[in-house]
Motif scaffolding. Structure first.
Motif, mmCIF file in Angstrom:
data_model
loop_
_atom_site.group_PDB
_atom_site.id
_atom_site.type_symbol
_atom_site.label_atom_id
_atom_site.label_comp_id
_atom_site.label_asym_id
_atom_site.label_seq_id
_atom_site.Cartn_x
_atom_site.Cartn_y
_atom_site.Cartn_z
ATOM 1 N N ALA A 1 40.546 -10.245 -101.001
ATOM 2 C CA ALA A 1 41.553 -9.218 -100.723
ATOM 3 C C ALA A 1 42.435 -8.973 -101.954
ATOM 4 O O ALA A 1 42.796 -7.829 -102.255
ATOM 5 N N GLY B 1 49.334 -1.206 -89.359
ATOM 6 C CA GLY B 1 48.158 -1.761 -88.708
ATOM 7 C C GLY B 1 47.908 -1.124 -87.356
ATOM 8 O O GLY B 1 48.758 -0.411 -86.820
ATOM 9 N N MET C 1 44.234 -2.560 -90.969
ATOM 10 C CA MET C 1 45.400 -2.615 -91.856
ATOM 11 C C MET C 1 45.286 -1.639 -93.020
ATOM 12 O O MET C 1 44.303 -1.650 -93.758
ATOM 13 N N CYS D 1 51.882 -10.185 -95.266
ATOM 14 C CA CYS D 1 52.847 -9.363 -94.523
ATOM 15 C C CYS D 1 54.279 -9.877 -94.713
ATOM 16 O O CYS D 1 55.213 -9.087 -94.882
ATOM 17 N N PRO E 1 48.082 -10.957 -101.994
ATOM 18 C CA PRO E 1 47.666 -12.137 -101.230
ATOM 19 C C PRO E 1 47.610 -13.372 -102.125
ATOM 20 O O PRO E 1 47.315 -13.269 -103.315
ATOM 21 N N SER F 1 53.357 -9.415 -88.648
ATOM 22 C CA SER F 1 51.994 -9.710 -89.077
ATOM 23 C C SER F 1 51.023 -8.681 -88.523
ATOM 24 O O SER F 1 51.167 -8.225 -87.390
ATOM 25 N N GLY G 1 43.627 -9.950 -89.222
ATOM 26 C CA GLY G 1 42.334 -9.488 -89.690
ATOM 27 C C GLY G 1 41.664 -8.650 -88.621
ATOM 28 O O GLY G 1 41.757 -8.961 -87.434
ATOM 29 N N GLU H 1 45.999 -15.564 -94.321
ATOM 30 C CA GLU H 1 46.321 -14.897 -95.584
ATOM 31 C C GLU H 1 46.954 -13.529 -95.329
ATOM 32 O O GLU H 1 47.839 -13.109 -96.091
ATOM 33 N N GLU H 2 46.548 -12.832 -94.246
ATOM 34 C CA GLU H 2 47.174 -11.547 -93.916
ATOM 35 C C GLU H 2 48.635 -11.757 -93.503
ATOM 36 O O GLU H 2 49.511 -10.980 -93.886
ATOM 37 N N TRP I 1 42.283 -2.593 -95.748
ATOM 38 C CA TRP I 1 41.902 -3.999 -95.903
ATOM 39 C C TRP I 1 40.832 -4.292 -94.864
ATOM 40 O O TRP I 1 41.116 -4.329 -93.668
#
Length: 299
Positions: A74, A124, A162, A189, A175, A155, A158, A184-185, A91
């Motif tokens: 990412a 998102g 997004m 965020c 990231p 948040s 995945g 990791e998302e 993403w």
């Protein structure tokens, strides 16, 4: 918004057939990205050969050369596409494309109607809010989604459709590649919000996705629980290690202590699922805790 200002990256690892289906899904969107950048973490050549067959002006390919995990992939995708001048970046995961062909069109319709859209860092199709005491990322019931079409969240998960504002990336908000896999998302965020940008979720898209899946009850609220499932047990190592790191780094000390105690208790609770599961679970939970304390990250 013109689609020439919109690009996507899709991270992949050893799933060429699944990846090709996702690429076609993106190309068939009613508002498709102008460019789809494949970030290949694979260790074999199968994915490269598959992508080469359909590569063109709208599909690019980059082979990392090793498994950098979702976090590393990412980071690469966002940096490359932002540097190429795109304004918004999707993403994407290879196995979790938008659930309908109109998703991007709907997302950009929402963005066009927002005030001060340049302060929106992420939009998102779903999301959650952090409970800073328990460390749990709480989702929303269908009833809550019906009350507010756009939600402020902490948040976007995945597979959550997004979209990232490239301004964020150009400010070097990226990231953390050392997380490798797991939350990791969420970490990204939190960084975006910490730098003054908004993180939003489109409740209307979320409701439609729930409805398509048959979750129509007003009280329905998605809650995932993988404890006891051996096939995904390996993920617990990354979840434990990365959440401890994220909460400690952000000074969410109550959440940090809650997750630490919860992980210790889980290490013992797993024995009820049998010797093999219990032994593996105990090892993964404690390895996650100890590797966090030792500062050992990556794969």
């Amino acid at each position: 918004m013109k689609n020439s200002e919109f690009a996507a990256f899709v991270m992949t690892y050893e799933r060429p057939e699944t990846l090709l289906k996702t690429i076609r899904n993106l190309q068939e969107q009613t508002f498709p990205p102008a460019f789809i950048y494949i970030i290949d973490n694979s260790e074999t050549k199968a994915t490269r050969l598959a992508v080469e067959e359909m590569a063109g002006e709208d599909v690019g390919y980059y082979r990392v050369g090793y498994n950098s995990g979702p976090a590393g992939a990412a980071r690469i995708g966002l940096k490359v596409l932002a540097n190429r001048g795109y304004k918004w970046i999707y993403w994407g995961d290879d196995d979790d494309p938008p659930f309908e062909k109109w998703v991007f069109e709907e997302q950009f319709r929402v963005l066009e109607n927002l005030e001060d859209v340049q302060k929106v860092g992420i939009l998102g199709g779903k999301g959650g809010r952090l409970n800073r005491t328990t460390g749990r990322i709480n989702t929303f019931s269908n009833h809550e989604l019906e009350e507010q079409p756009i939600l402020e969240v902490d948040s976007v998960p995945g597979g959550g459709s997004m979209l990232v504002n490239a301004r964020v990336v150009r400010e070097e908000i990226l990231p953390d590649k050392k997380l490798f896999f797991g939350f990791e998302e969420f970490d990204f965020c939190l960084k975006v919000k910490k730098n003054g940008y908004r993180v939003l979720a489109n409740a209307e898209i979320w409701l439609k996705e729930n409805s398509k899946a048959g979750f129509n009850n007003k009280d329905f609220k998605w809650k995932a629980s993988n404890f006891g499932k051996r096939e995904v047990l390996w993920r617990d190592y990354y979840s434990t290690r990365n959440l401890l790191y994220i909460y400690f780094k952000n000074h969410f000390y109550k959440a940090f202590l809650f997750i630490l105690v919860k992980s210790i208790l889980k290490s013992f609770a797993g024995w009820r699922y049998g010797w093999n599961y219990g032994r593996k679970n105990f090892s993964l939970q404690w390895r996650g805790i100890l590797h966090f304390l030792a500062g050992r990250f990556g794969r």
